[in-house]
Design a protein around this motif. Structure first.
Motif, PDB file in Angstrom:
ATOM      1  N   ASP A   8       0.818  -1.214   0.000  1.00  0.00           N
ATOM      2  CA  ASP A   8       0.000   0.000   0.000  1.00  0.00           C
ATOM      3  C   ASP A   8       0.855   1.269   0.000  1.00  0.00           C
ATOM      4  O   ASP A   8       0.325   2.364  -0.038  1.00  0.00           O
ATOM      5  CB  ASP A   8      -1.014  -0.002   1.159  1.00  0.00           C
ATOM      6  CG  ASP A   8      -0.379   0.260   2.518  1.00  0.00           C
ATOM      7  OD1 ASP A   8       0.863   0.361   2.610  1.00  0.00           O
ATOM      8  OD2 ASP A   8      -1.145   0.355   3.503  1.00  0.00           O
ATOM      9  N   ASP A   9       2.173   1.103   0.042  1.00  0.00           N
ATOM     10  CA  ASP A   9       3.058   2.269   0.044  1.00  0.00           C
ATOM     11  C   ASP A   9       3.412   2.739  -1.373  1.00  0.00           C
ATOM     12  O   ASP A   9       4.067   3.764  -1.536  1.00  0.00           O
ATOM     13  CB  ASP A   9       4.362   1.946   0.793  1.00  0.00           C
ATOM     14  CG  ASP A   9       4.119   1.720   2.282  1.00  0.00           C
ATOM     15  OD1 ASP A   9       3.169   2.308   2.821  1.00  0.00           O
ATOM     16  OD2 ASP A   9       4.880   0.952   2.898  1.00  0.00           O
ATOM     17  N   GLN A  37       1.170   6.353  -2.854  1.00  0.00           N
ATOM     18  CA  GLN A  37       0.944   5.969  -1.463  1.00  0.00           C
ATOM     19  C   GLN A  37      -0.556   5.745  -1.192  1.00  0.00           C
ATOM     20  O   GLN A  37      -1.381   6.588  -1.526  1.00  0.00           O
ATOM     21  CB  GLN A  37       1.495   7.100  -0.573  1.00  0.00           C
ATOM     22  CG  GLN A  37       1.272   6.972   0.898  1.00  0.00           C
ATOM     23  CD  GLN A  37       1.843   5.719   1.505  1.00  0.00           C
ATOM     24  OE1 GLN A  37       1.114   4.788   1.856  1.00  0.00           O
ATOM     25  NE2 GLN A  37       3.164   5.681   1.638  1.00  0.00           N
ATOM     26  N   SER A  39      -1.522   4.071   1.985  1.00  0.00           N
ATOM     27  CA  SER A  39      -1.608   3.562   3.360  1.00  0.00           C
ATOM     28  C   SER A  39      -2.912   4.016   4.017  1.00  0.00           C
ATOM     29  O   SER A  39      -3.354   5.145   3.835  1.00  0.00           O
ATOM     30  CB  SER A  39      -0.426   4.056   4.188  1.00  0.00           C
ATOM     31  OG  SER A  39       0.758   3.455   3.721  1.00  0.00           O
ATOM     32  N   ASN A  97       5.569  -3.380   4.451  1.00  0.00           N
ATOM     33  CA  ASN A  97       5.064  -2.052   4.780  1.00  0.00           C
ATOM     34  C   ASN A  97       6.044  -1.266   5.637  1.00  0.00           C
ATOM     35  O   ASN A  97       6.708  -1.823   6.500  1.00  0.00           O
ATOM     36  CB  ASN A  97       3.733  -2.178   5.528  1.00  0.00           C
ATOM     37  CG  ASN A  97       3.072  -0.827   5.710  1.00  0.00           C
ATOM     38  OD1 ASN A  97       2.764  -0.157   4.725  1.00  0.00           O
ATOM     39  ND2 ASN A  97       2.879  -0.397   6.946  1.00  0.00           N
ATOM     40  N   THR A 111      -2.107  -2.556   3.521  1.00  0.00           N
ATOM     41  CA  THR A 111      -1.186  -3.693   3.375  1.00  0.00           C
ATOM     42  C   THR A 111      -1.891  -5.007   3.699  1.00  0.00           C
ATOM     43  O   THR A 111      -1.846  -5.960   2.914  1.00  0.00           O
ATOM     44  CB  THR A 111       0.011  -3.538   4.348  1.00  0.00           C
ATOM     45  OG1 THR A 111       0.654  -2.310   4.083  1.00  0.00           O
ATOM     46  CG2 THR A 111       1.003  -4.681   4.199  1.00  0.00           C
TER      47      THR A 111
HETATM   48 MN    MN Z   1       1.737   1.574   4.176  1.00  0.00          MN
END
Ligand code: MN
Length: 263
Positions: A8-9, A37, A39, A97, A111
């Motif tokens: 998720d980054d 990004q 997150s 992550n 993540t």
């Molecule tokens: Mn993240």
């Protein structure tokens, strides 16, 4: 073994490439990650958009095909499984992550929740996160990468039950400093807090990494393990029905007095 790697980054994060490199030692790796990004987006999928962009990007690991997606981590997994490969995916791994995903923060995690699309399709799924205290710390991906490589080998051999998402959190320390690997339960509290923006019309969130809001940490929880210098593995399940409450809710429903019920 065919392995789908996401995070998720975003596709540029060093964590996803450390993960992809480790997993090439176990199988054939396809990287599908958000183009920026993401997150904290949890299970979000781009239902309401007309389209989601797919761009093949140069891979930072030899032999790995990589795509950047203009969407969420869950979009990446769904597209990875359904659109970007013709082979059967045997394992989904999300991470590494930059920051922990523990306790009550797990459902917010892009993540971890990216792997939900795999879990519901009964594809073995692992989420892996690095718990650091300060963003300026040097990132030590090696311990986390080694554990996820070993987990992938266990899953390949059929030596591990896979009716769970395995949520792995590693402390950001040199591998020789890691005390061991503990199987844990998720702590009943989290790190995400409303930041200090009093007097402002703007709010911000912050994560108090390494400073959970409890004086005492219960032994055997994920947060406790990581803070003690262990790698934590928590098996997660997503049976959303509260089975124990079904009788009590049914009794309440039977007593309801709505006109359309004909009472
Ligand atoms: Mn993240």
């Amino acid at each position: 073994m065919n392995i789908l790697v996401t995070n998720d980054d975003g596709i540029e994060s060093p964590g996803i490439w450390a993960l992809a490199e480790a997993l090439t030692r176990v199988g054939s790796v396809l990287v599908v990650a958000p183009d920026k990004q993401q997150s904290g987006v949890g299970t979000s999928v781009s239902f309401t958009r007309d389209s989601v962009s797919i761009t093949e990007v140069p891979s930072k690991v030899p032999g790995v095909q990589a795509y950047a997606i203009g969407g969420t981590p869950s979009d990446c997994v769904i597209l990875g499984l359904k659109r970007l490969t013709k082979v059967h995916i045997d394992l989904i791994v999300s991470g590494i992550n930059l920051g922990p995903n523990v306790g009550n923060d797990i459902p917010y995690s892009g993540t971890v929740m990216a792997t939900l699309a795999g879990y519901f399709r009964r594809i073995p799924s692992v989420a892996i996160s690095l718990a650091f205290k300060d963003r300026n710390e040097e990132m030590r991906f090696d311990g986390a990468a080694c554990v996820v490589e070993s987990l992938a080998r266990c899953i390949e051999k059929g030596a591990m039950l896979t009716e769970a998402i395995l949520n792995v959190n590693a402390p950001n320390i040199a591998p020789e400093m890691i005390k061991g690997i503990l199987v844990t339960r998720a702590a009943g509290f989290g790190y995400v807090r409303l930041g200090d923006s009093s007097g402002s019309s703007v709010i911000s969130y912050e994560t108090k990494i390494g400073k959970p809001d409890r004086a005492t940490l219960e032994e055997g929880t994920d947060i406790w393990a990581v803070n003690q210098g262990y790698i934590s593995i928590t098996p997660l399940r997503f049976d959303v029905t509260h089975h124990d409450l079904l009788p009590a809710i049914s009794r309440c429903v039977e007593s309801m007095d709505c006109g359309f019920l004909g009472k």
